[in-house]
Design a protein around this motif. Structure first.
Motif, PDB file in Angstrom:
ATOM      1  N   ASP A 275      19.865 -36.183  -1.981  1.00 53.20           N
ATOM      2  CA  ASP A 275      20.014 -37.637  -2.053  1.00 53.20           C
ATOM      3  C   ASP A 275      19.240 -38.204  -3.245  1.00 53.20           C
ATOM      4  OD1 ASP A 275      20.282 -40.324  -1.655  1.00 53.20           O
ATOM      5  OD2 ASP A 275      19.958 -40.225   0.509  1.00 53.20           O
ATOM      6  N   THR A 276      19.958 -38.891  -4.112  1.00 49.05           N
ATOM      7  CA  THR A 276      19.334 -39.413  -5.341  1.00 49.05           C
ATOM      8  C   THR A 276      18.413 -40.602  -5.071  1.00 49.05           C
ATOM      9  OG1 THR A 276      21.263 -40.821  -5.695  1.00 49.05           O
ATOM     10  CG2 THR A 276      21.274 -38.669  -6.765  1.00 49.05           C
ATOM     11  N   ASN A 277      18.463 -41.174  -3.888  1.00 50.10           N
ATOM     12  CA  ASN A 277      17.584 -42.312  -3.560  1.00 50.10           C
ATOM     13  C   ASN A 277      16.194 -41.866  -3.135  1.00 50.10           C
ATOM     14  OD1 ASN A 277      19.578 -44.259  -4.063  1.00 50.10           O
ATOM     15  ND2 ASN A 277      20.467 -43.944  -2.034  1.00 50.10           N
ATOM     16  N   SER A 278      15.979 -40.569  -2.999  1.00 48.85           N
ATOM     17  CA  SER A 278      14.666 -40.082  -2.583  1.00 48.85           C
ATOM     18  C   SER A 278      13.668 -40.269  -3.725  1.00 48.85           C
ATOM     19  CB  SER A 278      14.742 -38.601  -2.210  1.00 48.85           C
ATOM     20  OG  SER A 278      15.672 -38.412  -1.172  1.00 48.85           O
ATOM     21  N   PRO A 279      12.499 -40.845  -3.455  1.00 51.76           N
ATOM     22  CA  PRO A 279      11.526 -41.106  -4.538  1.00 51.76           C
ATOM     23  C   PRO A 279      10.782 -39.832  -4.923  1.00 51.76           C
ATOM     24  CG  PRO A 279      10.644 -41.795  -2.442  1.00 51.76           C
ATOM     25  CD  PRO A 279      12.027 -41.334  -2.155  1.00 51.76           C
ATOM     26  N   HIS A 280      10.092 -39.889  -6.076  1.00 51.88           N
ATOM     27  CA  HIS A 280       9.199 -38.799  -6.481  1.00 51.88           C
ATOM     28  C   HIS A 280       7.893 -38.935  -5.712  1.00 51.88           C
ATOM     29  CE1 HIS A 280      11.461 -36.827  -9.620  1.00 51.88           C
ATOM     30  NE2 HIS A 280      11.804 -38.010 -10.125  1.00 51.88           N
ATOM     31  N   LEU A 281       7.490 -37.863  -5.039  1.00 50.06           N
ATOM     32  CA  LEU A 281       6.259 -37.891  -4.240  1.00 50.06           C
ATOM     33  C   LEU A 281       5.392 -36.688  -4.582  1.00 50.06           C
ATOM     34  CD1 LEU A 281       7.410 -38.865  -0.639  1.00 50.06           C
ATOM     35  CD2 LEU A 281       6.040 -40.216  -2.188  1.00 50.06           C
ATOM     36  N   LEU A 282       4.107 -36.950  -4.791  1.00 51.31           N
ATOM     37  CA  LEU A 282       3.110 -35.885  -4.878  1.00 51.31           C
ATOM     38  C   LEU A 282       2.260 -35.991  -3.630  1.00 51.31           C
ATOM     39  CD1 LEU A 282       1.988 -36.085  -8.626  1.00 51.31           C
ATOM     40  CD2 LEU A 282       3.431 -34.361  -7.559  1.00 51.31           C
ATOM     41  N   MET A 283       2.252 -34.941  -2.793  1.00 55.38           N
ATOM     42  CA  MET A 283       1.524 -35.016  -1.543  1.00 55.38           C
ATOM     43  C   MET A 283       0.663 -33.767  -1.350  1.00 55.38           C
ATOM     44  SD  MET A 283       4.693 -34.511   1.096  1.00 55.38           S
ATOM     45  CE  MET A 283       3.565 -34.682   2.475  1.00 55.38           C
ATOM     46  N   PHE A 284      -0.327 -33.895  -0.494  1.00 56.20           N
ATOM     47  CA  PHE A 284      -1.284 -32.829  -0.251  1.00 56.20           C
ATOM     48  C   PHE A 284      -0.872 -32.079   1.004  1.00 56.20           C
ATOM     49  CE2 PHE A 284      -5.467 -31.053   0.865  1.00 56.20           C
ATOM     50  CZ  PHE A 284      -5.852 -30.551  -0.371  1.00 56.20           C
ATOM     51  N   THR A 285      -0.349 -30.843   0.836  1.00 54.06           N
ATOM     52  CA  THR A 285       0.115 -30.051   1.965  1.00 54.06           C
ATOM     53  C   THR A 285       0.249 -28.599   1.544  1.00 54.06           C
ATOM     54  OG1 THR A 285       1.787 -29.904   3.704  1.00 54.06           O
ATOM     55  CG2 THR A 285       2.570 -30.405   1.496  1.00 54.06           C
ATOM     56  N   ASP A 286       0.670 -27.737   2.484  1.00 54.49           N
ATOM     57  CA  ASP A 286       0.880 -26.315   2.201  1.00 54.49           C
ATOM     58  C   ASP A 286       2.324 -26.132   1.730  1.00 54.49           C
ATOM     59  OD1 ASP A 286       1.418 -23.531   2.360  1.00 54.49           O
ATOM     60  OD2 ASP A 286      -0.263 -23.308   3.749  1.00 54.49           O
ATOM     61  N   GLN A 287       2.479 -25.793   0.448  1.00 53.81           N
ATOM     62  CA  GLN A 287       3.813 -25.698  -0.140  1.00 53.81           C
ATOM     63  C   GLN A 287       4.653 -24.604   0.507  1.00 53.81           C
ATOM     64  OE1 GLN A 287       3.803 -25.353  -4.373  1.00 53.81           O
ATOM     65  NE2 GLN A 287       5.954 -24.776  -4.529  1.00 53.81           N
ATOM     66  N   LEU A 288       4.050 -23.428   0.761  1.00 50.13           N
ATOM     67  CA  LEU A 288       4.809 -22.296   1.297  1.00 50.13           C
ATOM     68  C   LEU A 288       5.331 -22.607   2.695  1.00 50.13           C
ATOM     69  CD1 LEU A 288       2.683 -19.258   0.104  1.00 50.13           C
ATOM     70  CD2 LEU A 288       4.839 -20.085  -0.848  1.00 50.13           C
ATOM     71  N   ARG A 289       4.515 -23.268   3.532  1.00 47.32           N
ATOM     72  CA  ARG A 289       4.940 -23.575   4.896  1.00 47.32           C
ATOM     73  C   ARG A 289       6.055 -24.635   4.893  1.00 47.32           C
ATOM     74  NH1 ARG A 289       3.392 -19.147   7.477  1.00 47.32           N
ATOM     75  NH2 ARG A 289       1.146 -18.751   7.264  1.00 47.32           N
ATOM     76  N   VAL A 290       5.916 -25.647   4.050  1.00 47.11           N
ATOM     77  CA  VAL A 290       6.964 -26.664   3.954  1.00 47.11           C
ATOM     78  C   VAL A 290       8.262 -26.041   3.449  1.00 47.11           C
ATOM     79  CG1 VAL A 290       7.669 -28.820   2.831  1.00 47.11           C
ATOM     80  CG2 VAL A 290       5.313 -28.526   3.610  1.00 47.11           C
ATOM     81  N   GLN A 291       8.130 -25.142   2.451  1.00 43.68           N
ATOM     82  CA  GLN A 291       9.317 -24.471   1.919  1.00 43.68           C
ATOM     83  C   GLN A 291       9.969 -23.595   2.987  1.00 43.68           C
ATOM     84  OE1 GLN A 291       8.465 -22.301  -1.634  1.00 43.68           O
ATOM     85  NE2 GLN A 291      10.596 -21.799  -2.057  1.00 43.68           N
ATOM     86  N   GLN A 292       9.147 -22.920   3.802  1.00 43.86           N
ATOM     87  CA  GLN A 292       9.679 -22.075   4.869  1.00 43.86           C
ATOM     88  C   GLN A 292      10.477 -22.915   5.880  1.00 43.86           C
ATOM     89  OE1 GLN A 292       6.613 -19.860   6.869  1.00 43.86           O
ATOM     90  NE2 GLN A 292       7.988 -19.069   8.436  1.00 43.86           N
ATOM     91  N   ILE A 293       9.945 -24.101   6.240  1.00 39.90           N
ATOM     92  CA  ILE A 293      10.650 -24.971   7.192  1.00 39.90           C
ATOM     93  C   ILE A 293      11.970 -25.458   6.602  1.00 39.90           C
ATOM     94  CG2 ILE A 293      10.520 -27.171   8.441  1.00 39.90           C
ATOM     95  CD1 ILE A 293       7.476 -26.750   8.566  1.00 39.90           C
ATOM     96  N   LEU A 294      11.946 -25.930   5.354  1.00 38.28           N
ATOM     97  CA  LEU A 294      13.158 -26.446   4.723  1.00 38.28           C
ATOM     98  C   LEU A 294      14.216 -25.365   4.585  1.00 38.28           C
ATOM     99  CD1 LEU A 294      11.775 -28.825   1.954  1.00 38.28           C
ATOM    100  CD2 LEU A 294      12.982 -29.445   4.032  1.00 38.28           C
ATOM    101  N   LEU A 295      13.801 -24.138   4.223  1.00 32.69           N
ATOM    102  CA  LEU A 295      14.779 -23.051   4.096  1.00 32.69           C
ATOM    103  C   LEU A 295      15.412 -22.728   5.449  1.00 32.69           C
ATOM    104  CD1 LEU A 295      12.990 -20.656   1.571  1.00 32.69           C
ATOM    105  CD2 LEU A 295      15.044 -22.023   1.179  1.00 32.69           C
ATOM    106  N   ASN A 296      14.611 -22.766   6.521  1.00 31.53           N
ATOM    107  CA  ASN A 296      15.158 -22.538   7.863  1.00 31.53           C
ATOM    108  C   ASN A 296      16.200 -23.607   8.212  1.00 31.53           C
ATOM    109  OD1 ASN A 296      14.047 -20.176   8.802  1.00 31.53           O
ATOM    110  ND2 ASN A 296      12.202 -21.164   9.589  1.00 31.53           N
ATOM    111  N   LEU A 297      15.864 -24.891   7.929  1.00 27.20           N
ATOM    112  CA  LEU A 297      16.786 -25.976   8.258  1.00 27.20           C
ATOM    113  C   LEU A 297      18.069 -25.880   7.435  1.00 27.20           C
ATOM    114  CD1 LEU A 297      14.344 -29.026   8.578  1.00 27.20           C
ATOM    115  CD2 LEU A 297      15.166 -27.494  10.356  1.00 27.20           C
TER     116      LEU A 297
END
Length: 463
Positions: free
Chosen positions: A333-355
């Motif tokens: 979605d092109t309406n999503s803003p640019h965000l820099l956030m403090f989190t665990d990149q590998l875990r977030v990537q693992q969740i998104l890949l599963n979804l």
């Protein structure tokens, strides 16, 4: 009376129909007048009625606007007792005829009589109405008095019954309380001695059982910890032992294709992709079991740092694009803003890949869309993965997060992807749930905590 002659009645009917001459056509007026006149020639009663009160001629003359003739009949018949009930109507006609013929004397007399008739009629009507209202008022007053007396009687009876009932209830309650108190005192004094004896024996037995249970629980805890350690070690070792052969199988299948004759490449390449796909499938199952073991043993470690969410989502979409079905379009979605956030990149990537893998798996044709945005409170990031596949029924919105549960029993996988994803989302401080309001497929919403002091927000500008 089969042979009764009704001509006289018909004469009356035709006369009354002519009385409504303003609403009749000229042809109808002539028809009814002619029929009535013929009846007077053959029926004596009709002729007698016509001679004593020729209202038929008055109505016919008025219909034809023959005012002089009508006025002559009216002057003759206005005081006829047989026309008493028609006097007001005849006076009205007489006024009209006198006005049209210019007979001022007849007009004045008819107007005066008409006014007196109207006043008499009005007075009679008012008197009748007054009597009627008086009767209604008297009936209403009597009804009100009757209702008031009845209500007073009912209230009196109810108050009396209530007083008697309350007295009886209070008396019974006092008796019951006294009896219960006496019985309780007797039973309590009797049971106290028995209770003391039983309690002493029970305490001794409980003490012995507690010591025995403590020893069994300690032994069981040690066995459970040992079994859990063995399970974790077995899963880790199995993961290593299975992953290496699977990679070797995938590599050797490619090597076979490369070493084969060029004419065989299209044929072998198809089976090589099947081998690679099944190797990836087995690897994902082993990894899911390994991750679930880590979650159960609470050995999940987080490596939090600043992450560009836009770049991370793009990388996940690019990864899934290599495995997507031909009829699926992956959209960010092109309406999503640019965000820099403090989190665990590998875990977030693992969740998104599963979804994304789930969306790709259960969507044969259509769109898989990824979008994210800040919540209104700006305390969390909301990431959604929406597809146009088979969807998730509302009653299964929570079951899909249970271990080994699958919406489609024939689908690939063991039913651990969403379970692990929700557990990881909650470890990260967020959550994962199904949006049941979406009905054109499935939409899974993944939330993460957002801290403005350690994160940055930029409006998206694709230019």
């Amino acid at each position: 009376r089969p042979y009764r002659i009704y001509d006289a009645n018909r004469y009356v009917v035709y006369t009354r129909m002519l009385a409504n001459w303003p609403h009749l056509s000229p042809r109808e007026v002539e028809t009814y007048y002619t029929k009535a006149k013929k009846i007077t020639e053959t029926d004596p009663r009709a002729a007698a009625s016509y001679n004593t009160s020729p209202r038929l001629e008055i109505y016919y003359a008025m219909a034809r606007e023959d005012y002089p003739k009508a006025l002559a009949y009216l002057k003759e018949q206005i005081d006829n007792p047989r026309n008493r009930i028609y006097r007001r109507q005849l006076l009205k006609y007489m006024i009209e005829c006198a006005r049209e013929t210019g007979d001022r004397e007849a007009l004045a007399k008819a107007s005066e009589d008409y006014i007196r008739t109207l006043e008499a009629t009005l007075d009679k009507s008012l008197m009748d109405r007054y009597k009627e209202l008086q009767v209604v008022y008297d009936v209403y007053e009597m009804k009100q008095q009757n209702d008031k007396l009845r209500n007073e009687k009912l209230l009196s009876q109810r108050d009396k019954s209530r007083t008697i009932t309350l007295i009886c209830i209070c008396f019974v309650i006092v008796l019951l309380v006294c009896g219960a108190f006496l019985v309780r005192l007797y039973r309590r004094s009797k049971q106290l001695s028995e209770t003391l004896i039983r309690s002493n024996k029970a305490l001794q037995l409980e003490c012995f059982n507690l010591r025995h249970s403590q020893a069994e629980l300690t032994e069981a805890r040690d066995l459970a910890e040992k079994a859990n350690n063995f399970k974790t070690m077995f899963i880790k070792n199995m993961s290593r032992e299975v992953t290496v052969p699977l990679k070797a199988i995938s590599e050797y299948s490619h090597l076979i294709v490369d070493c084969a004759d060029a004419s065989m490449h299209p044929y072998l390449d198809k089976y090589c992709r099947l081998v690679e796909l099944n190797c990836d499938f087995l690897s994902s199952i082993v990894n899911d079991v390994l991750h679930l073991s880590e979650m159960d043993s609470e050995a999940v470690s987080l490596n939090s740092r600043q992450v560009d969410l836009n770049t991370l989502v793009t990388a996940c979409i690019d990864t899934i694009k290599r495995k997507k079905h031909d009829g699926i379009e992956l959209v960010f979605d092109t309406n999503s803003p640019h965000l820099l956030m403090f989190t665990d990149q590998l875990r977030v990537q693992q969740i998104l890949l599963n979804l994304l893998s789930n969306a790709n798996k259960f969507t044969e044709k259509g769109t898989v869309r990824v979008a994210y945005d800040l919540a209104k409170e700006k305390d969390r990031v909301i990431i959604s993965v929406t597809d146009t596949g088979i969807g998730i029924p509302p009653e299964q919105a929570e079951k899909v997060f249970e271990r080994f549960y699958k919406v489609d029993e024939n689908a690939q996988g063991v039913g651990l992807g969403l379970t692990i994803s929700r557990m990881l989302a909650r470890v990260l401080g967020g959550d994962l749930f199904v949006d049941t309001s979406y009905t054109h497929g499935a939409r899974l919403v993944f939330t993460l905590p957002y801290n403005e002091s350690s994160s940055k927000f930029h409006p998206r500008n694709d230019d």
